[in-house]
Write a protein that holds these residues in place. Structure first.
Motif, short mmCIF file in Angstrom:
data_model
loop_
_atom_site.label_atom_id
_atom_site.label_comp_id
_atom_site.label_asym_id
_atom_site.label_seq_id
_atom_site.Cartn_x
_atom_site.Cartn_y
_atom_site.Cartn_z
N PHE A 37 52.60 -14.42 38.02
CA PHE A 37 52.96 -13.47 36.99
C PHE A 37 53.88 -12.43 37.61
N PHE A 38 55.19 -12.71 37.54
CA PHE A 38 56.19 -11.81 38.12
C PHE A 38 56.41 -10.62 37.19
N TYR A 39 56.57 -9.45 37.79
CA TYR A 39 56.90 -8.24 37.03
C TYR A 39 57.87 -7.41 37.87
N PRO A 40 58.67 -6.57 37.23
CA PRO A 40 59.73 -5.87 37.96
C PRO A 40 59.26 -4.93 39.08
N LEU A 51 49.60 -6.08 33.25
CA LEU A 51 48.59 -6.35 34.27
C LEU A 51 47.20 -5.94 33.79
N GLY A 52 47.12 -4.85 33.04
CA GLY A 52 45.85 -4.43 32.47
C GLY A 52 45.33 -5.45 31.46
N ASP A 53 46.22 -6.04 30.67
CA ASP A 53 45.84 -7.08 29.72
C ASP A 53 45.29 -8.30 30.46
N LEU A 54 45.94 -8.69 31.55
CA LEU A 54 45.43 -9.79 32.37
C LEU A 54 44.05 -9.45 32.93
N ILE A 68 45.02 -15.88 39.08
CA ILE A 68 46.25 -15.17 38.74
C ILE A 68 46.79 -14.52 40.00
N TYR A 69 48.10 -14.55 40.15
CA TYR A 69 48.78 -13.86 41.24
C TYR A 69 49.85 -12.98 40.61
N GLY A 70 49.63 -11.66 40.63
CA GLY A 70 50.67 -10.74 40.20
C GLY A 70 51.69 -10.66 41.33
N VAL A 71 52.98 -10.76 40.99
CA VAL A 71 54.02 -10.78 42.03
C VAL A 71 55.14 -9.81 41.66
N SER A 72 55.46 -8.92 42.61
CA SER A 72 56.65 -8.08 42.47
C SER A 72 57.31 -7.97 43.84
N THR A 73 58.48 -7.40 43.86
CA THR A 73 59.22 -7.27 45.12
C THR A 73 58.77 -6.04 45.92
N ASP A 74 57.75 -5.37 45.45
CA ASP A 74 57.17 -4.24 46.19
C ASP A 74 56.42 -4.76 47.42
N THR A 75 56.05 -3.87 48.32
CA THR A 75 55.26 -4.25 49.49
C THR A 75 53.77 -4.25 49.14
N HIS A 76 52.98 -4.85 50.01
CA HIS A 76 51.53 -4.85 49.83
C HIS A 76 50.97 -3.43 49.94
N PHE A 77 51.64 -2.58 50.71
CA PHE A 77 51.21 -1.18 50.81
C PHE A 77 51.40 -0.46 49.47
N THR A 78 52.52 -0.74 48.81
CA THR A 78 52.77 -0.14 47.50
C THR A 78 51.74 -0.62 46.49
N HIS A 79 51.42 -1.93 46.56
CA HIS A 79 50.38 -2.46 45.65
C HIS A 79 49.06 -1.71 45.85
N LYS A 80 48.69 -1.47 47.10
CA LYS A 80 47.44 -0.75 47.37
C LYS A 80 47.51 0.67 46.81
N ILE A 89 45.46 -0.20 36.89
CA ILE A 89 45.67 -1.16 37.97
C ILE A 89 44.41 -1.29 38.83
N ASN A 90 43.59 -0.26 38.86
CA ASN A 90 42.33 -0.31 39.61
C ASN A 90 41.39 -1.39 39.06
N LYS A 91 41.58 -1.80 37.81
CA LYS A 91 40.75 -2.86 37.19
C LYS A 91 41.08 -4.25 37.73
N LEU A 92 42.25 -4.42 38.35
CA LEU A 92 42.69 -5.74 38.77
C LEU A 92 41.77 -6.32 39.83
N GLN A 93 41.34 -7.55 39.61
CA GLN A 93 40.52 -8.26 40.57
C GLN A 93 41.27 -9.46 41.14
N PHE A 94 42.50 -9.67 40.71
CA PHE A 94 43.29 -10.79 41.21
C PHE A 94 44.29 -10.30 42.26
N PRO A 95 44.78 -11.20 43.11
CA PRO A 95 45.71 -10.80 44.17
C PRO A 95 47.04 -10.29 43.62
N MET A 96 47.56 -9.27 44.29
CA MET A 96 48.89 -8.73 43.99
C MET A 96 49.78 -9.10 45.17
#
Length: 187
Positions: A37-40, A51-54, A68-80, A89-96
């Motif tokens: 699931f790519f997002y900008p 992402l909240g809907d997912l 589900i794998y959420g994917v963006s061009t951000d870093t893993h640090f930004t995802h955290k 976004i705190n609700k997400l239980q799938f990998p970013m």
């Protein structure tokens, strides 16, 4: 050329998942259904609603054996940081997945080269690592997890019943079609 029925190209990525940084590659996808699931970008507008809907439908995806794998061009640090600072976004239980090198976005042909961002691309990958569904939305059009669930159910059904097809608007439990010469011109 369409990516349908092609194997996911090799990749290595760091993901933020359940409070940890984990490694994900194309082999991680084998043996289960997956959604890329790519997002900008993190910290934006439409992206957290999708992402909240997912996240709200994640248990249903898991019951169907889908990760589900959420994917963006951000870093893993930004995802955290986004995960830690946003109630949605705190609700997400799938990998970013982080794609700062843009390689994964290029592999899936969703990279906006001049912006270094990914289009809103959705890819359903079967347990053999082949892309079965792909859809790309304009940046200002959000996606719907319930419609994605319906499509995955159809993909899983036809994978288990290779002599049948799912017609438009098909929902689980409804009649399918068995393609044959007798159906030509009768539908």
């Amino acid at each position: 050329m369409s990516l349908i029925n092609t194997e996911v190209k090799p990749f290595n990525a760091t993901a933020y998942h359940n409070g940890e940084f984990v490694q994900v590659n194309e082999e991680s996808l084998k043996g289960q259904w997956s959604v890329f699931f790519f997002y900008p970008a993190d910290f934006t507008f439409v992206c957290p609603t999708e992402l909240g809907d997912l996240a709200d439908n994640y248990e249903e995806f898991k019951k169907m054996g889908v990760e589900i794998y959420g994917v963006s061009t951000d870093t893993h640090f930004t995802h955290k940081a986004w995960h830690d600072s946003s109630e949605t976004i705190n609700k997400l239980q799938f990998p970013m997945l982080a794609d700062p090198t843009l390689a994964i976005s290029r592999n899936f042909e969703v990279l906006i080269e001049d912006a270094g961002l990914a289009e809103r691309g959705t890819f359903v990958i079967d347990p053999e690592g082949r892309i079965q569904i792909m859809e790309i939305n304009a940046g200002n059009i959000g996606r719907n997890a319930e419609e994605l669930l319906r499509k995955i159910k159809a993909a899983q059904y036809v994978a288990a019943h290779p002599n049948e097809v799912c017609p438009a608007k098909w929902k689980e439990g409804e009649q399918t079609l068995a393609p044959s010469l007798d159906l030509v011109g009768k539908i």
